[in-house]
Design an enzyme around this catalytic site. Structure first.
Site, short mmCIF file in Angstrom:
data_model
loop_
_atom_site.label_atom_id
_atom_site.label_comp_id
_atom_site.label_asym_id
_atom_site.label_seq_id
_atom_site.Cartn_x
_atom_site.Cartn_y
_atom_site.Cartn_z
CG ASP A 1 31.64 30.02 20.40
OD1 ASP A 1 31.92 30.44 21.55
OD2 ASP A 1 31.02 30.71 19.57
C1 BGC Z 1 30.82 33.51 21.76
C2 BGC Z 1 32.32 33.65 21.57
C3 BGC Z 1 32.97 34.01 22.88
C4 BGC Z 1 32.61 32.97 23.91
C5 BGC Z 1 33.20 33.24 25.28
C6 BGC Z 1 30.47 32.59 22.90
O1 BGC Z 1 29.12 32.64 23.18
O2 BGC Z 1 30.23 33.05 20.57
O3 BGC Z 1 32.59 34.63 20.61
O4 BGC Z 1 34.34 34.13 22.73
O5 BGC Z 1 31.19 32.91 24.06
O6 BGC Z 1 32.58 34.33 25.87
#
Ligand code: BGC
Length: 742
Positions: A226
Site C-alpha cells: 500500500d
Molecule cells: C490506499 C490505497 C490506495 C493507495 C493509492 C492508499 O492510501 O490505502 O487503497 O490504492 O493509497 O492511492
C-alpha cells in the site's frame, strides 16, 4: 537466458520500487514503466505522470460506478464482472495498466471509515463479488490489485496498529475472501495493507506474503505495498513484497544489502521476475483510445438500481408517476447527491445525475422541493420550517437523508452511526405534517434507523450509488424497476449491539479482535440478538415463495441443494435466494449459520426458477488450531434456504461422516481424547477394566473429572499407570496407526 539476465544489480533494485507515485520503473528496452491507478469503483488517473498523492480531486473524468457498498448489495456477480470489464476499458483508454482494486476487507464494525469501499461483513459474499470484479477487469488484459491484504478493518492508526486476531478467526473470517479470489480469479497483483497482524507489519510478513499467499494458495502474481506501507525494504523483499509504492529512494540500500550479503540476490531476482511477468501480462491488454461515456453511464445506472436496498414499505411505493398526487421532495441530498466516499477512491465523474431533476422529469404533476437541512449537519431552522410547509401541502413527502460528506473517508473512522440530529428532527416534523413519508438514505457506512423509522412509511437505503445514483433512485421510487438490492451487512439497533464495539478501534497500538468469528450476523443469529434489519434483507415490489427443497449427497462430503423460487406477485422482480449451512448447538462452538451460496433470479409474475448450489467439505469445515488445517467432524448439520439470515424458508438436515482424520495421541492427550480415539480407546480399554473394576462404573463424578486429565498425569494417582506404561501405550497407538495407514 531471461530478460532479467540483461539487468545490472542497480537496475534490478530500481525495479522493485516505483519511479513515482503512479508508475513502476522502466529499464531501457527491457521493461517499460507500468501505470497503476485507483480504483476501485472508477479510474482515478491523475493527469500528469508522477503527480503527487494529494491531487485526489484532480483526476481525469471517468465513470463513477457504485462503490462496493452499493455493488455488493446487488448480490450480482455478473453485474460486478461487467463493471470490472468497463473499468478495464476506461483504464486502457486512460493509459492505466493496473487498477488498484477491488477492496475486499471485511466490515468488522460499521464505524470503519472505508466501509463504502468494501463489500460485506461476510467472507463468502465478499469473495464471490471480488472475484467477479477481478475477472471482469482482467478479461480485457488489464491487471487488478486485490487490497488490502490483510486484516485492515479500520482506519484509526491504520499505518501502525496491530490487528490482534486468533488463528481460527483469521482463517474463517478475514482470509477466505482473499483466498477465494486468488484461487479462482488469479489476480495479477495483490496490495499488502499498512497495519500489523499479530505484531508483524503486513509488508514484512513472510508467513502472509509467501507461505500463505503463494505457498498455500498458489498466487503467482506480484505483491505491491500500500502507498507508503514499507518500513524496511530489505525485510519486505525477503518477506515476499515485490514492489514498494511509491518509491522511498532507497535503491542504493538494496544494492548495498546484496553486495554485503545481507540480502540474497535470489530474493531480488524473484521480485524482479514477478515485475517482468506482470509487464508481460498487461502487454496483452486490449488497447482503446476512449470509451462510450453514455453507455458506461447507463451501466452505472443499471448497477445503482441493483444496489439500493428497500428496507421497509407499507405499500406507499412505488409511486405512480402519472398520478395527480402532490409530491414534496425534501432534503438537499436529493439535489446535491452524495455518491462516493472520500480518499484515494475519489473519482471525477463524467456526468452526475440527481434525484430531484430525475423525479421532476418523470412525474406528471410537478413536485416541490425544499432543502430542509444543511449538508454540513449544522442546524438551520429556516430551512426546516420551509420543508415542513412544503410537506404540509403534499400527499407524499420523499425525504432524502444521509451522512455529511465529511463524515466518511479513508483515513479515519466514524464515532457514531447516527444521522445528523437536525435531519432526524426534520423528519419528525415532516411526518407530523404529511401522512406519507418515504425516506431515501445516502450513506457509505450503516446508519441506525431504529430511533426514527416509525416516522417513515418506506425506507430506501440508497448507499453511495455512483454518478447515476440520482436517476436510479427515481427509477426505483417510481417502479420503473423493482428494488433488488439486499443487505450485505446487518443494520444493528444501536452501536453498542455491534460485537466488535467494545474492542474497536483499540488503543495503545493494538486492536484486539475479541469477538472472534462472531462478526455481523454470525453474532446476532448465534446469540439471538435483535437487529433493525438482518443480513440479506431487502424488499421488492413483488413477493417470492420458496418450495421443493432437495438436498442430495453427490459424493463424499459433497451435496447439491436445490429449491424452487416463484414470483407470487404481480410484477417482474428479482429475488436473492441465500443458502446457509447451520449448526444448532446448545452451547455454540461456531456461528449458528454461515452463508455458503446465493443466486439472484429475475422472474415474471407467476414464473418459477430452480436455484441450485453445491456444497463441499470446505463449506462445513472449521479451522482446527491444533491441526493448522481445515477439519470436518462427523455429525449433523442443516442447510437453510431463505431470503435473509432471519427469513429462512426451507431447511433440511444432512449428515457428514467427517473428514476421516484421526489425530495422534501422546502422554499429554487427555483421557477423553484417548477414549474418543479409535485405536486409543481400544488400547486403553483393557486398563479401564483392569482387576475386574470398571472405572467408569466406580464413580461417575470421579470419572468425569478424570476425563480432562492428560494420561501422563495419572502416574501420580497410584493406579499403576506409570510413565513407562504410558510410553508403551503411546508407542502401541503409533505403531498400529502406522500399520493401518500402510
Ligand atoms: C490506499 C490505497 C490506495 C493507495 C493509492 C492508499 O492510501 O490505502 O487503497 O490504492 O493509497 O492511492
Amino acid at each position: 537466458m531471461t530478460e532479467r539476465d540483461d539487468l545490472t544489480l542497480e537496475e534490478k533494485a530500481s525495479l522493485t520500487s516505483g519511479s513515482g507515485t503512479w508508475n513502476t520503473e522502466g529499464v531501457r528496452d527491457v521493461v517499460r514503466p507500468l501505470t497503476l491507478s485507483d480504483g476501485p469503483h472508477g479510474i482515478r488517473r491523475q493527469p500528469k505522470r508522477d503527480t503527487d498523492a494529494l491531487g485526489i480531486h484532480d483526476s481525469l473524468p471517468a465513470t463513477c460506478f457504485p462503490p462496493a457498498v452499493g455493488l455488493g448489495s446487488s448480490w450480482d456477480p455478473e453485474l460486478a464482472f461487467t463493471i470490472g470489464a468497463a473499468l478495464a476499458r476506461e483504464a486502457s483508454a486512460l493509459g492505466v495498466d493496473v487498477v488498484l482494486g477491488p477492496g475486499i476487507n471485511i466490515k468488522r464494525s460499521p464505524l470503519c471509515g472505508r466501509n463504502f469501499e468494501y463489500f460485506s461483513e461476510d467472507p463468502h459474499l465478499t469473495g464471490v463479488m471480488g472475484a467477479a470484479v477481478v475477472e471482469g477487469i482482467q478479461s480485457r488484459g488489464v491487471g487488478a490489485c486485490v487490497k488490502h491484504f490483510a486484516v485492515n478493518n479500520q482506519e484509526t492508526d491504520r499505518m501502525r496498529v496491530s490487528a490482534d486476531v486468533d488463528e481460527r478467526t483469521l482463517r474463517e473470517i478475514y482470509l477466505p475472501a482473499f483466498e477465494h479470489i486468488v484461487r479462482t480469479a488469479r489476480p495479477y497483483t495483490v496490495m499488502c495493507s499498512y497495519n500489523r497482524i499479530n505484531g508483524v507489519y503486513a509488508s514484512q510478513n513472510r508467513w502472509l506474503l509467501t507461505e500463505l499467499l503463494r505457498g498455500e494458495w498458489g498466487f503467482d502474481g506480484l505483491v505491491m505495498s500500500d502507498w507508503g506501507a514499507v518500513n524496511d525494504r530489505a525485510a519486505a523483499l525477503e518477506a515476499g513484497l515485490d514492489l514498494e509504492m511509491p518509491p522511498t529512494g532507497t535503491d542504493d540500500e538494496i544494492v548495498a544489502a546484496v553486495r554485503d550479503g545481507r540480502l540474497p540476490e535470489e530474493v531480488l531476482d524473484t521480485a524482479v521476475d514477478r515485475l517482468l511477468t506482470l509487464a508481460g501480462r498487461v502487454e496483452a491488454a486490449e488497447r482503446h483510445e476512449d470509451w462510450d461515456a453514455d453507455e458506461h453511464h447507463e451501466l452505472a445506472r443499471e448497477a445503482a438500481r441493483a444496489s439500493a436496498v428497500l428496507l421497509k414499505n407499507d405499500g406507499v411505493l412505488p409511486l405512480d408517476p402519472d398520478s395527480p398526487q402532490r409530491v414534496a421532495v425534501i432534503g438537499e441530498l436529493a439535489r446535491t447527491p452524495r455518491y462516493q466516499g472520500n480518499g484515494s477512491s475519489h473519482v471525477v465523474p463524467t456526468r452526475l445525475d440527481d434525484a430531484w431533476t430525475a423525479l421532476g422529469d418523470a412525474l406528471a404533476s410537478e413536485p416541490v422541493f425544499a432543502a430542509g437541512y444543511r449538508l454540513d449537519g449544522a442546524p438551520d431552522d429556516d430551512l426546516a420550517a420551509e420543508a415542513v410547509r412544503a410537506a404540509a401541502g403534499a400527499d407524499v413527502a420523499l425525504v432524502f437523508l444521509g451522512l455529511p460528506d465529511a463524515a466518511e473517508s479513508e483515513g479515519f473512522d466514524r464515532t457514531t452511526i447516527d444521522l445528523p440530529e437536525p435531519q432526524v428532527a426534520l423528519l419528525r416534523e415532516v411526518a407530523a405534517a404529511c401522512p406519507r413519508v418515504v425516506v431515501v438514505l445516502s450513506n457509505g457506512g450503516v446508519v441506525s434507523v431504529s430511533e426514527w423509522e416509525d416516522a417513515a412509511s418506506a425506507i430506501l437505503e440508497g448507499w453511495l450509488l455512483g454518478q447515476a445514483g440520482g436517476s436510479a433512485i427515481a427509477d426505483l421510487l417510481l417502479g420503473v424497476v423493482s428494488p433488488s438490492g439486499r443487505l450485505t451487512e446487518t443494520i444493528p439497533r444501536r452501536l453498542s449491539d455491534v460485537p466488535s464495539h467494545p474492542h474497536f478501534p483499540g488503543s495503545d497500538g493494538h486492536v484486539v479482535y475479541g469477538e472472534g468469528r462472531y462478526v455481523g450476523y454470525r453474532h446476532y443469529d448465534t446469540f439471538d440478538r435483535d437487529v433493525a434489519y438482518p443480513f440479506g434483507h431487502g424488499l421488492t415490489y413483488s413477493r417470492f415463495e420458496y418450495s421443493d427443497l432437495e438436498a442430495r449427497e453427490t459424493g463424499e462430503n459433497e451435496w447439491t441443494v436445490e429449491a424452487t423460487v416463484t414470483n407470487a406477485g404481480d410484477r417482474y422482480a428479482q429475488e436473492v435466494a441465500q443458502l446457509y449451512v447451520a449448526f444448532d448447538e446448545d452451547r455454540p462452538t461456531r456461528p449458528r449459520r454461515e452463508l455458503r451460496g446465493f443466486a439472484k433470479v429475475g422472474l415474471e409474475p407467476g414464473a418459477s426458477s430452480r436455484v441450485r448450489f453445491t456444497l463441499t467439505a470446505r463449506d462445513i469445515a472449521y479451522w482446527s488450531v491444533s491441526r493448522h488445517d481445515w477439519r470436518v467432524d462427523p455429525g449433523r448439520f442443516a442447510v437453510e434456504v431463505g431470503a435473509s439470515s432471519r427469513d429462512i424458508r426451507l431447511r433440511a438436515e444432512l449428515e457428514t461422516p467427517g473428514d476421516g482424520h484421526v489425530g495422534t495421541l501422546d502422554g499429554m492427550s487427555t483421557l477423553e481424547e484417548w477414549l474418543n480415539h479409535p485405536i486409543g480407546a481400544e488400547v486403553l480399554g483393557g486398563l479401564m477394566t483392569a482387576g475386574g473394576r470398571d472405572f467408569q462404573q466406580v464413580d461417575s463424578v470421579l470419572f468425569n473429572l478424570a476425563l480432562g486429565v492428560p494420561l501422563i498425569k495419572f502416574r501420580t494417582f497410584g493406579i499403576g499407570l506409570t510413565a513407562e506404561v504410558v510410553d508403551e501405550l503411546v508407542e502401541t497407538v503409533r505403531r498400529r496407526q502406522a500399520e493401518a495407514s500402510r
